[in-house]
Design an enzyme around this catalytic site. Structure first.
Site, PDB file in Angstrom:
ATOM      1  CB  CYS A   2     100.904   6.742  79.400  1.00 15.54           C
ATOM      2  SG  CYS A   2      99.407   6.580  80.357  1.00 15.54           S
ATOM      3  NE  ARG A  27     102.933   5.295  73.267  1.00 18.37           N
ATOM      4  CZ  ARG A  27     103.550   4.122  73.329  1.00 18.37           C
ATOM      5  NH1 ARG A  27     104.347   3.773  72.356  1.00 18.37           N
ATOM      6  NH2 ARG A  27     103.380   3.314  74.339  1.00 18.37           N
ATOM      7  CD1 TRP A  76      94.436   6.605  75.816  1.00 16.46           C
ATOM      8  CD2 TRP A  76      94.172   4.963  77.300  1.00 16.46           C
ATOM      9  NE1 TRP A  76      93.444   5.788  75.355  1.00 16.46           N
ATOM     10  CE2 TRP A  76      93.260   4.779  76.242  1.00 16.46           C
ATOM     11  CE3 TRP A  76      94.174   4.040  78.344  1.00 16.46           C
ATOM     12  CZ2 TRP A  76      92.369   3.706  76.195  1.00 16.46           C
ATOM     13  CZ3 TRP A  76      93.286   2.979  78.303  1.00 16.46           C
ATOM     14  CH2 TRP A  76      92.397   2.817  77.231  1.00 16.46           C
ATOM     15  CG  ASN A 102     103.997   5.503  80.233  1.00 14.88           C
ATOM     16  OD1 ASN A 102     103.453   6.543  80.571  1.00 14.88           O
ATOM     17  ND2 ASN A 102     104.615   5.346  79.067  1.00 14.88           N
ATOM     18  N   GLY A 103     102.073   2.714  83.243  1.00 10.93           N
ATOM     19  CA  GLY A 103     101.864   1.436  83.932  1.00 10.93           C
ATOM     20  C   GLY A 103     100.876   1.623  85.066  1.00 10.93           C
ATOM     21  CD  GLU A 484      92.414  -5.954  60.484  1.00  8.90           C
ATOM     22  OE1 GLU A 484      92.053  -6.445  61.559  1.00  8.90           O
ATOM     23  OE2 GLU A 484      93.096  -4.923  60.410  1.00  8.90           O
ATOM     24  CE  LYS A 488      92.285  -1.360  60.814  1.00 10.30           C
ATOM     25  NZ  LYS A 488      92.977  -2.475  61.383  1.00 10.30           N
ATOM     26  CD  GLU A 491      90.801  -0.005  64.329  1.00  8.87           C
ATOM     27  OE1 GLU A 491      91.288   0.059  65.465  1.00  8.87           O
ATOM     28  OE2 GLU A 491      91.294  -0.705  63.430  1.00  8.87           O
ATOM     29  CG  HIS A 507      72.715 -21.121  62.948  1.00  9.54           C
ATOM     30  ND1 HIS A 507      71.836 -22.181  62.941  1.00  9.54           N
ATOM     31  CD2 HIS A 507      73.648 -21.402  62.004  1.00  9.54           C
ATOM     32  CE1 HIS A 507      72.232 -23.071  62.044  1.00  9.54           C
ATOM     33  NE2 HIS A 507      73.330 -22.618  61.457  1.00  9.54           N
ATOM     34  CE  LYS A 607     100.123   1.482  65.681  1.00  5.75           C
ATOM     35  NZ  LYS A 607      99.215   0.840  64.717  1.00  5.75           N
TER      36      LYS A 607
HETATM   37  C1  F6R Z   1      93.412  -2.336  65.259  1.00 11.82           C
HETATM   38  C2  F6R Z   1      94.622  -2.419  66.041  1.00 11.82           C
HETATM   39  C3  F6R Z   1      94.556  -3.180  67.317  1.00 11.82           C
HETATM   40  C4  F6R Z   1      95.868  -3.931  67.561  1.00 11.82           C
HETATM   41  C5  F6R Z   1      95.838  -4.583  68.940  1.00 11.82           C
HETATM   42  C6  F6R Z   1      97.092  -5.388  69.206  1.00 11.82           C
HETATM   43  O1  F6R Z   1      93.600  -1.582  64.100  1.00 11.82           O
HETATM   44  O2  F6R Z   1      95.631  -1.878  65.697  1.00 11.82           O
HETATM   45  O3  F6R Z   1      93.482  -4.056  67.331  1.00 11.82           O
HETATM   46  O4  F6R Z   1      96.020  -4.883  66.560  1.00 11.82           O
HETATM   47  O5  F6R Z   1      95.707  -3.600  69.924  1.00 11.82           O
HETATM   48  O6  F6R Z   1      98.217  -4.592  69.146  1.00 11.82           O
HETATM   49  P1  F6R Z   1      99.668  -5.200  68.899  1.00 11.82           P
HETATM   50  O7  F6R Z   1      99.667  -5.823  67.558  1.00 11.82           O
HETATM   51  O8  F6R Z   1     100.587  -4.033  69.022  1.00 11.82           O
HETATM   52  O9  F6R Z   1      99.877  -6.222  69.989  1.00 11.82           O
END
Ligand code: F6R
Length: 612
Positions: A2, A27, A76, A102-103, A484, A488, A491, A507, A607
């Site tokens: 949010c 976000r 959100w 928010n929250g 990673e 990427k 997602e 395994h 985000k």
């Molecule tokens: C993936 C991504 C997420 C963040 C995760 C932690 O591309 O961006 O997996 O890495 O949500 O977020 P932060 O680093 O803001 O705590």
């Protein structure tokens, strides 16, 4: 997650709110809304499910909503499905009060029952509507919105960033915060609130961060902040050192591509100011050599990509420090009754500095006596403020949901921290120290060299974009990097993808490899290159279509077995994942592009994840 924006000034509020919400779109959200008070004390609430454009069209870009004071929100969904009714702002039954939040309010069921017992009716499924009606209840009782806000924050439990407007007070709004980010922006004849500075950076870079329990009363010409006990307090103000262009696409098709391309520069900003006379200087660190020598164990705690940085860090830090390093998902750490005491160093990694699981894990570790050192990108964020020590990555704003430059800068900074500690502990030799610094100084240029030649990656993306399942395999640092690369890809392209430690494949998971399965084999970790090759042969024997990634010096060897090979420049082992991850980011990007995905705003993702 949010987003909140609030404005009071001389100009019409609605277009400013819409613009602020647009800047928060990255976000992740599913509905949006604004509430504006007119000079005639009319409280107008407009909200709509879907993209901001839907709301903007309804209110003609803001033109149809008159008033110079307002609050806006992108939601959100947590409590209740995404729809017009559950969208914020919520309006009280008497039409007096509107709230964005928010929250999560944890005791909302009890409060809703309390209000229902007094004849209050609810139209949404949200916890936020309970806050709104509770405010109306106290406002009706005491006739002062400020007092009513204090009564409410003393009754609600959970996390909140609140923006509140009242039809009877067309010159001011009220903001309150606990465990959810909220900041105040100071303008010329106008003032703002926002959950994220990006929303208001176009108007002001002069801000202050609200702390837990604080309440602010904001007019066009004044801001007064109070603590939880209603005592007025002076806020420290800070200046945001990046401007609006940093949060715009600058000619790139997507923020993600822009941020991938920005990585060399971001690494320079992270690292180069911290190197003097070929030595790492971490002036911002408070811990001293004695503390470092006494560390019995290091925990690295984070979520998602930041966790993947931690997995690389475990390998590198244990090698450099000869101390046990455990990397733990924040959401698991907090409930694991962790073995932490005063001699434990906890390194918390977070781009946003607001991730709720990471924050909760930080607090758990702190309560057990650990020293908390965080690696954070967003200056002044909650994690940064609650840590004993903070090292900022200085990567600038990261807008794409899928992290790239934040990941890369975290990785470099964690390695630098390891080297700094290793020097103090005497576990890194002089020559090794110099070799690592030399490589660090060369790293951005090597990355630039790779980013100038992306044709082969585009070509491979076009070969493979319609595969439905992908496996990344690698050993040691290649495995960590594969985690990673795989995240990427999945997602942003929605292709099922998994990262496996190559040795573990046999395994169980190897049963999924069949004719044509795409396996991305990572062979950049020189000490185990031969073993990586054996695993390539193993999956090829089961029919896998292999795309390999290796260093220039191993490319010829790899090509004897694999036709499709991506090469990366050689570096010191600890930095090899920093180079190796770049083609994996680009591969994910181009695959998602070819699949027509919404790259900067992938479905279901946010985000900054501020719910558990
Ligand atoms: C993936 C991504 C997420 C963040 C995760 C932690 O591309 O961006 O997996 O890495 O949500 O977020 P932060 O680093 O803001 O705590």
């Amino acid at each position: 997650m949010c987003g909140i924006v609030g404005f009071v000034g001389k100009e019409q509020a609605a277009p400013i709110l819409l613009d602020g919400l647009e800047r928060l779109e990255y976000r992740g959200y599913d509905s949006a809304g604004i509430a504006v008070v007119s000079a005639k004390h009319e409280l107008q609430v407009k909200k709509a499910k879907g993209r901001l454009k839907v709301l903007s069209d309804i209110i003609q870009g803001g033109k149809s909503v008159e008033g110079t004071l307002g609050i806006g929100h992108t939601r959100w969904a947590t409590h209740g499905e995404p729809n017009d009714i559950n969208a914020h702002p919520h309006l009280s039954g008497d039409g007096k009060v509107a709230v964005v939040h928010n929250g999560i309010i944890e005791n909302y069921v009890e409060l809703r029952d309390f209000l229902k017992g007094r004849g209050y009716k609810f139209c949404s499924e949200t916890d936020t509507e309970v806050v709104t009606q509770l405010l109306a209840y106290y406002y009706a009782e005491c006739g002062d919105i400020f007092d009513a806000v204090f009564k409410v924050i003393h009754r609600i439990e959970g996390a909140y960033a609140l923006g509140i407007i009242c039809a009877d007070c067309p010159d001011r709004f009220i903001a309150a915060r606990k465990d959810a980010p909220l900041l105040i922006g100071y303008g010329e004849g106008c003032n703002f609130i926002a959950s994220d500075v990006t929303a208001i950076i176009k108007h002001t870079r002069d801000i202050s961060y609200m702390e837990d329990g604080e309440v602010a009363v904001i007019t066009a010409d004044s801001v007064q902040v109070y603590d939880y006990m209603e005592q007025p307090i002076e806020k420290e103000r800070c200046f945001v050192d990046w401007d609006v262009s940093a949060a715009e696409k600058g000619g790139y098709a997507h923020f993600m591509l822009k941020e991938i391309m920005e990585q060399p520069e971001a690494i320079r900003k992270t690292a180069f100011n911290r190197i003097r006379d070929n030595r790492i200087i971490l002036e911002d660190l408070k811990i001293d050599a004695d503390y470092i020598k006494g560390i019995s164990k290091i925990f690295i705690i984070a979520c998602g990509s930041s966790y993947h940085v931690g997995v690389v860090g475990k390998y590198n830090l244990e090698r450099m420090l000869r101390k046990p390093v455990e990397v733990c998902l924040a959401s698991e750490f907090r409930y694991s009754d962790p073995l932490v005491d005063e001699s434990t160093l906890v390194i918390v990694i977070s781009q946003s500095g607001e991730t709720l699981d990471t924050m909760a894990a930080l607090r758990e570790a702190k309560s057990l006596g650990a020293h908390i050192l965080s690696i954070v990108n967003v200056v002044g964020s909650s994690i940064a403020r609650e840590s004993d020590d903070v090292l900022y990555t200085w990567a600038g704003p990261e807008i794409a949901v899928a992290t790239t430059k934040a990941y890369s800068t975290q990785l470099v900074l964690l390695n630098m921290l390891g080297l700094y500690f290793g020097d103090i502990l005497g576990t890194v030799s002089r020559s090794e120290y110099s070799a690592i610094i030399d490589e660090l100084l060369r790293l951005p240029a090597k990355m630039e060299q790779m980013l100038e030649h992306t044709d082969d990656i585009k070509h491979f993306a076009s070969n493979y974009f319609n595969h439905s399942s992908v496996f990344f395999i690698g050993r040691n640092l290649d495995y960590a990097m594969g985690l990673e690369g795989s995240l990427k890809l999945k997602e942003i392209s929605y292709i099922h993808s998994e990262a496996y430690a190559s040795g573990e494949l046999k395994h169980g998971t190897i049963s999924l490899i069949e004719n044509g399965t795409l396996v991305i084999a990572l062979g950049t970790y020189a000490p185990l290159f031969d073993k990586a090759m054996s695993n390539v042969v193993e999956v090829q024997a089961r029919g896998a279509d292999v795309l390999a990634l290796t260093t220039e010096s191993h490319a010829a060897e790899m090509r004897k077995t694999v036709e499709n090979v991506i090469t990366v420049p050689e570096s010191h082992t600890i930095f090899q994942p920093s180079l190796g991850v770049v083609p994996l980011q680009l591969f994910a990007y181009y695959v998602a592009l070819l699949r027509g995905c919404d790259i900067d705003k992938p479905r279901n993702l946010a985000k900054s994840v501020t719910v558990e």
